[in-house]
Design an enzyme around this catalytic site. Structure first.
Site, PDB file in Angstrom:
ATOM      1  N   LYS A  31     -11.175  -3.841   4.522  1.00  0.00           N
ATOM      2  CA  LYS A  31      -9.959  -3.154   4.042  1.00  0.00           C
ATOM      3  C   LYS A  31      -9.246  -2.439   5.176  1.00  0.00           C
ATOM      4  O   LYS A  31      -9.877  -1.763   5.995  1.00  0.00           O
ATOM      5  CB  LYS A  31     -10.343  -2.144   2.973  1.00  0.00           C
ATOM      6  CG  LYS A  31      -9.182  -1.311   2.445  1.00  0.00           C
ATOM      7  CD  LYS A  31      -9.546  -0.600   1.160  1.00  0.00           C
ATOM      8  CE  LYS A  31      -8.438   0.323   0.688  1.00  0.00           C
ATOM      9  NZ  LYS A  31      -8.388   1.593   1.405  1.00  0.00           N
ATOM     10  N   HIS A  42      -4.022   2.263   3.945  1.00  0.00           N
ATOM     11  CA  HIS A  42      -4.691   3.468   3.446  1.00  0.00           C
ATOM     12  C   HIS A  42      -3.697   4.348   2.676  1.00  0.00           C
ATOM     13  O   HIS A  42      -3.739   5.578   2.761  1.00  0.00           O
ATOM     14  CB  HIS A  42      -5.310   4.246   4.615  1.00  0.00           C
ATOM     15  CG  HIS A  42      -6.644   4.866   4.272  1.00  0.00           C
ATOM     16  ND1 HIS A  42      -7.828   4.433   4.805  1.00  0.00           N
ATOM     17  CD2 HIS A  42      -6.985   5.874   3.424  1.00  0.00           C
ATOM     18  CE1 HIS A  42      -8.824   5.159   4.333  1.00  0.00           C
ATOM     19  NE2 HIS A  42      -8.342   6.038   3.488  1.00  0.00           N
ATOM     20  N   GLN A  99     -17.012   1.287  -1.619  1.00  0.00           N
ATOM     21  CA  GLN A  99     -16.214   1.375  -0.393  1.00  0.00           C
ATOM     22  C   GLN A  99     -17.005   2.118   0.674  1.00  0.00           C
ATOM     23  O   GLN A  99     -17.471   3.236   0.451  1.00  0.00           O
ATOM     24  CB  GLN A  99     -14.889   2.101  -0.695  1.00  0.00           C
ATOM     25  CG  GLN A  99     -14.041   2.378   0.529  1.00  0.00           C
ATOM     26  CD  GLN A  99     -14.296   3.784   1.048  1.00  0.00           C
ATOM     27  OE1 GLN A  99     -14.824   4.632   0.362  1.00  0.00           O
ATOM     28  NE2 GLN A  99     -13.916   4.013   2.317  1.00  0.00           N
ATOM     29  N   SER A 104     -15.845   5.293  -3.846  1.00  0.00           N
ATOM     30  CA  SER A 104     -15.664   5.679  -2.455  1.00  0.00           C
ATOM     31  C   SER A 104     -16.932   6.296  -1.877  1.00  0.00           C
ATOM     32  O   SER A 104     -17.706   6.942  -2.600  1.00  0.00           O
ATOM     33  CB  SER A 104     -14.531   6.703  -2.364  1.00  0.00           C
ATOM     34  OG  SER A 104     -14.516   7.319  -1.096  1.00  0.00           O
ATOM     35  N   ARG A 122      -1.934   7.093   4.457  1.00  0.00           N
ATOM     36  CA  ARG A 122      -2.704   8.285   4.854  1.00  0.00           C
ATOM     37  C   ARG A 122      -3.345   8.146   6.227  1.00  0.00           C
ATOM     38  O   ARG A 122      -4.036   9.044   6.680  1.00  0.00           O
ATOM     39  CB  ARG A 122      -3.777   8.597   3.805  1.00  0.00           C
ATOM     40  CG  ARG A 122      -3.189   9.088   2.487  1.00  0.00           C
ATOM     41  CD  ARG A 122      -4.254   9.205   1.407  1.00  0.00           C
ATOM     42  NE  ARG A 122      -4.958  10.466   1.433  1.00  0.00           N
ATOM     43  CZ  ARG A 122      -4.677  11.536   0.683  1.00  0.00           C
ATOM     44  NH1 ARG A 122      -3.651  11.495  -0.152  1.00  0.00           N
ATOM     45  NH2 ARG A 122      -5.379  12.634   0.766  1.00  0.00           N
ATOM     46  N   GLY A 138       1.529   1.649  -2.805  1.00  0.00           N
ATOM     47  CA  GLY A 138       2.862   1.711  -3.385  1.00  0.00           C
ATOM     48  C   GLY A 138       3.042   0.982  -4.702  1.00  0.00           C
ATOM     49  O   GLY A 138       4.164   0.876  -5.196  1.00  0.00           O
ATOM     50  N   ILE A 139       1.941   0.514  -5.293  1.00  0.00           N
ATOM     51  CA  ILE A 139       2.041  -0.202  -6.579  1.00  0.00           C
ATOM     52  C   ILE A 139       2.353   0.800  -7.692  1.00  0.00           C
ATOM     53  O   ILE A 139       1.604   1.751  -7.904  1.00  0.00           O
ATOM     54  CB  ILE A 139       0.708  -0.935  -6.873  1.00  0.00           C
ATOM     55  CG1 ILE A 139       0.403  -1.983  -5.800  1.00  0.00           C
ATOM     56  CG2 ILE A 139       0.726  -1.539  -8.271  1.00  0.00           C
ATOM     57  CD1 ILE A 139       1.374  -3.116  -5.751  1.00  0.00           C
ATOM     58  N   ARG A 140       3.442   0.582  -8.388  1.00  0.00           N
ATOM     59  CA  ARG A 140       3.849   1.517  -9.428  1.00  0.00           C
ATOM     60  C   ARG A 140       4.147   0.847 -10.771  1.00  0.00           C
ATOM     61  O   ARG A 140       4.495   1.532 -11.726  1.00  0.00           O
ATOM     62  CB  ARG A 140       5.086   2.313  -8.974  1.00  0.00           C
ATOM     63  CG  ARG A 140       4.868   3.219  -7.760  1.00  0.00           C
ATOM     64  CD  ARG A 140       3.926   4.377  -8.061  1.00  0.00           C
ATOM     65  NE  ARG A 140       3.699   5.194  -6.867  1.00  0.00           N
ATOM     66  CZ  ARG A 140       2.692   4.991  -5.998  1.00  0.00           C
ATOM     67  NH1 ARG A 140       1.828   4.007  -6.191  1.00  0.00           N
ATOM     68  NH2 ARG A 140       2.541   5.774  -4.956  1.00  0.00           N
ATOM     69  N   TYR A 157     -17.374   3.921   4.242  1.00  0.00           N
ATOM     70  CA  TYR A 157     -16.983   4.490   5.526  1.00  0.00           C
ATOM     71  C   TYR A 157     -18.227   4.447   6.383  1.00  0.00           C
ATOM     72  O   TYR A 157     -19.257   5.032   6.003  1.00  0.00           O
ATOM     73  CB  TYR A 157     -16.564   5.959   5.378  1.00  0.00           C
ATOM     74  CG  TYR A 157     -15.180   6.187   4.850  1.00  0.00           C
ATOM     75  CD1 TYR A 157     -14.068   5.582   5.442  1.00  0.00           C
ATOM     76  CD2 TYR A 157     -14.966   7.052   3.784  1.00  0.00           C
ATOM     77  CE1 TYR A 157     -12.791   5.827   4.959  1.00  0.00           C
ATOM     78  CE2 TYR A 157     -13.691   7.298   3.305  1.00  0.00           C
ATOM     79  CZ  TYR A 157     -12.602   6.679   3.893  1.00  0.00           C
ATOM     80  OH  TYR A 157     -11.344   6.928   3.417  1.00  0.00           O
ATOM     81  N   THR A 195     -14.159  -0.198   5.223  1.00  0.00           N
ATOM     82  CA  THR A 195     -12.871   0.397   5.602  1.00  0.00           C
ATOM     83  C   THR A 195     -12.686   0.288   7.101  1.00  0.00           C
ATOM     84  O   THR A 195     -13.472   0.843   7.874  1.00  0.00           O
ATOM     85  CB  THR A 195     -12.804   1.858   5.154  1.00  0.00           C
ATOM     86  OG1 THR A 195     -12.931   1.889   3.731  1.00  0.00           O
ATOM     87  CG2 THR A 195     -11.492   2.490   5.561  1.00  0.00           C
TER      88      THR A 195
END
Lengths: 346, 346, 346, 346
Positions: C219, C243, C123, C101, C246, C276-278, C125, C151
């Protein structure tokens, strides 16, 4: 907003809070209004220059600092001693549109004065004794009202069974305008002429326009055919509302009804919405579904109960700040950029 | 209605309450009936003159003060000593249609007398020993019954596993008519001829019409094709019902099934509905979905258990008052104004 | 993963855990991301030879051992003293793609070294002071970065009201790269140039490609039209993301948005997804809905907080093992076999 | 069934119960199987002569007293000392079809003998060492097996993370057939040839038919295209199943998958279903959605654990009785009357 709701709950006698918060019937619509916005999902736009976000817009041509309005609510002295005057001060400070209810607990001129020249509208309940309504409209016009809101969903006031155990008489239900006028007309608070006129029909739009020379917004519309008829009958705006869940219980949530009304109106007039708005994200959703402006009810009362004008300002400021941020994050830096395609079909 | 349900729970032995309240299987349909109405949303009409609301209507030509009926329920002495007579008194006072069950715990003439000339219908279970059914129908005709309700969803009585631990024998399951007649026929309460006739078929409609000279309403219809066949076989009315969730568990909720039945019938005959009705808003929804009348079951028993005829009157009065208010708020001042477009597609 | 979440909760100060875990607004999207994958149902293929399952694939041509990536996350020292270096070690050991990041808490070269020649992406910004962004991109290129992730959903950092009571200052929010560079540029941590550039627009794709000579993946795409525009503007990949809940709260869950984006892209470029990948089952669902690779965020932080590099390896290993098993059970022994028809229309 | 589940919970060591009851992954499919049937609503037919209900039918031509079968389940000695022999006794007594698992804990001939000439099928796991599978098929054929069930959803046994803390070794996992045969083949319980053959493909159908001369039913089909391929490859029946939620978690509920499979098969072969069946109403729903027969798993184990053969008989008897009643109440007195139109589109 939950925090403010709790603060209001602390600030008010339980019965006063219940009186302000309750809904009709089993509270189905009261809850569905909030859940309706929660069901909407957004598809934000990427890589839009949002360096100069601006949420100013106009309501019927009048400039406002945000597409947010104070929904018409009566009896505001139940929430705070300064009642509608405090709310008006906050609306004026925040640059948002104020509305004054027929059931205002403060005199119209006092509320108008607190607006300091910023736009406000008068909400009209047409009463059995139309001479009273006429007098109130005259007073509103004289005080500088910018438009009338004709309430179309209240041919009678719905019973509130969930409030039944609460005696409403223990807090002040003073009606600054109605009681004064009624006194002239009848001298009695229980004068039948003070009741809603259940015979009210579509001719009321022209009647109010003639009477006042003001634009008329019809409030309480949930059906596309009624919206169309408003346009045909000369209304200047349409207000999608189910009276905050306080009239016909099980009426559709405004978030669910708004889109079809907007489509039927086809930009002939401006469309407003209220019911269940709790955040700036909800404001964004309202605009994305086609509303020109989104009106806020109970949260304003919570702020008012908690801290008077300052509390209302806090509420409006929070909504406006959230809305500005949401616009930027959605890639829609102007209200006119907040269009239907932002709403996901989920 | 929740208050009345609690009062009934207090008034009755636990087992009696369970016997009256329970449903078949896992109570899926029992619950879904109530939830089904809860899923319906309304689109009220604005600015309709509702100054003269009136909920009078006719059921098969007979005048009633509201489109509300007492659903057929047997064993009412389980709820109150006066049983069906008390219910009939309340129905007569309230001007709503009474129905008397084959499994009535009070004699038909006594119930009829309590109706004081107001309309009532007799609900027919066709039994294995048809001579018993014939005698009961004769007695009903003689007592002034206005129509027969042919129960079509009970070729056998469904087991109620959730009631299994409850011994039904501890409260009075007296059957005023069936036991008398059975005595003539067989002298024994367990006479097999008293059981439902599982061979009952579509010929029953003509048979009952010939036998009685009365109109026949077929109750327990959930399918459009069956509704159509009722019409073709000469039925005078159709009663959309799943027996209050007491027969086939998992059967569709009546709120879900009603619309398609009404469409199939295409106004050839009147359509009634019961199952899960708990408020005047539900009555409005039933009419909006095409029912001529809406019948109420368990709430009547709750009122009966709580306070006899007075309790039933309270229930009916509440429903009627709520319905009248809902009509006005929906912009539909007559039952005939309560049309399909009031229902939102949500 | 629930076990690891609890272990991380134990390992970290409450506020640090909240800082890493929270989402924007009412956490609607944060939760919906997880529930979105839960709503997807699978239709496994029977009788496919899966004796040689293999989950290797390529991301933009670079070989990876599984279609799994570490989602870009800043401030990893909040979770563990070794921060991004530990995560990189684990990614390298596991053969999955690492991302670094702009808000990395460890220097880019150190993270790159820990990757031991395996592919990683940087990544970006884009900041108000573009010279800072340029320097960081230069450093990333120099350190062997394989691609840039632009991003596109963060023109400003969303407020996190649910984190409001948490003072973020009590744990280390060191920004290894930004602070160094900012020091050069301004000498102050609060230098305005360090803020996100809200004027960022579609020209950023070409700018970054020119600047770096690297492929650029955009992204934060949720809309088919934006996906199409990425392709038209020369992006080499698209990253469906909100995100991690967020940024704009109420944004559509990535599981709900992915399919339409994939369809719009029509195989022009690779599509990635996070949010949400678990589990490995979720990875399979992501691929079935058209993603080339699925990136994991919070679970990586949980593993990192619990046990540093070893904890992250544990997380990645669990996902990879579950994914391999899921591929076999779904009758899809290669990532390329994981196609749209595996998803049930439920 | 809930009562029996509780009784089984009391009768078994916690770990044994967990071993029998658990599912794969997060138990999504395990739960969705039950909920899937719960989502189905019924539209019963009125006024059908149901005086002679009869639930006898045939499975692949073999006569059974009800369209109910015992789903293939291994390790039944974990539930009760008599294991599969007790279950077979009950199946024979009840006139329903028994299936014997490759992982049977009792010898095939003993189970076959308990069937007393009534039909039973052998469930085949094709193992890496096909000679073992061949021997077991031979033994099944010799013992009078009527058909083979080819398990198509288990190229490997899914991990059961929710069972992780449970050590499976503390109760008897004796495999009567596999261990004996393995001993011949390898002398070791951990012989690799005993594992599932992950290379199994569509050729297995012809191979098993040639090998045994028996009809082959392919179990574990959820997709219409796979169902069609079964028919094309010569299968004699299709068994819609997700292995009771014990293989690919998130696989579609069988109630959701059944309809499309039935449509694709277009009556070319018989279709069976298992997964989540808990009542005779569920059996009716399975038939209405097009299944020839409905197989029951866990409830059989609950009955077995509680009271051996008697417990299983109790379970089967309850399902059969409920099914007969449901047929009558649905106006469908024969299995062939239980057609698609009984299912409501809710």
């Amino acid at each position: 907003m939950e925090r403010l709701e709790r603060l209001a709950l602390d600030a008010l006698p339980e019965r006063a809070f219940a009186f302000l918060s309750t809904g009709a019937g089993e509270l189905t619509t009261l809850r569905d209004n909030v859940e309706g916005w929660g069901r909407v999902r957004l598809l934000p736009r990427a890589l839009v220059d949002v360096s100069d976000p601006n949420c100013r817009t106009t309501f019927l041509g009048a400039e406002v600092d945000a597409p947010i309005g104070i929904a018409p609510m009566g009896y505001q002295k139940v929430a705070h001693a300064e009642g509608e005057v405090a709310t008006a001060k906050a609306a004026s400070e925040s640059g948002v549109l104020m509305t004054v209810s027929t059931r205002t607990s403060m005199p119209i001129p006092a509320v108008a004065e607190a607006m300091k020249g910023r736009p406000w509208w008068f909400q009209v309940y047409v009463l059995k004794d139309r001479s009273i309504t006429e007098k109130l409209v005259d007073r509103a016009v004289e005080a500088g009202c910018g438009a009338l809101i004709l309430t179309a969903d209240t041919p009678l006031v719905a019973t509130k069974p969930r409030l039944a155990e609460t005696s409403a008489g223990e807090f002040d239900l003073h009606l600054a305008e109605l009681e004064g006028t009624a006194a002239e007309g009848s001298g009695r608070r229980d004068y039948e002429g003070l009741e809603q006129d259940p015979a009210l029909d579509w001719s009321a739009i022209a009647w109010l326009k003639d009477l006042s020379g003001l634009p008329v917004v019809v409030k309480g519309i949930l059906r596309p055919d009624d919206a169309r008829r408003c346009v045909d009958r000369g209304a200047d705006g349409i207000f999608v509302s189910n009276h905050g869940g306080r009239q016909l219980d099980s009426a559709a949530a405004t978030a669910d009804a708004l889109g079809a009304v907007v489509k039927a109106v086809d930009e002939a007039v401006e469309v407003y919405v209220d019911g269940g708005i709790r955040s700036g994200i909800d404001v964004l959703k309202g605009l994305a579904l086609g509303a020109r402006g989104v009106f806020v009810g109970r949260p304003v009362l919570w702020g008012l109960a908690h801290d008077g004008a300052r509390g209302v300002e806090e509420v409006v400021h929070a909504l406006q700040t959230e809305f500005l941020e949401a616009m930027a994050l959605a890639g829609a830096p102007r209200p006119s950029d907040v269009t239907r395609d932002l709403v996901a079909r989920v």
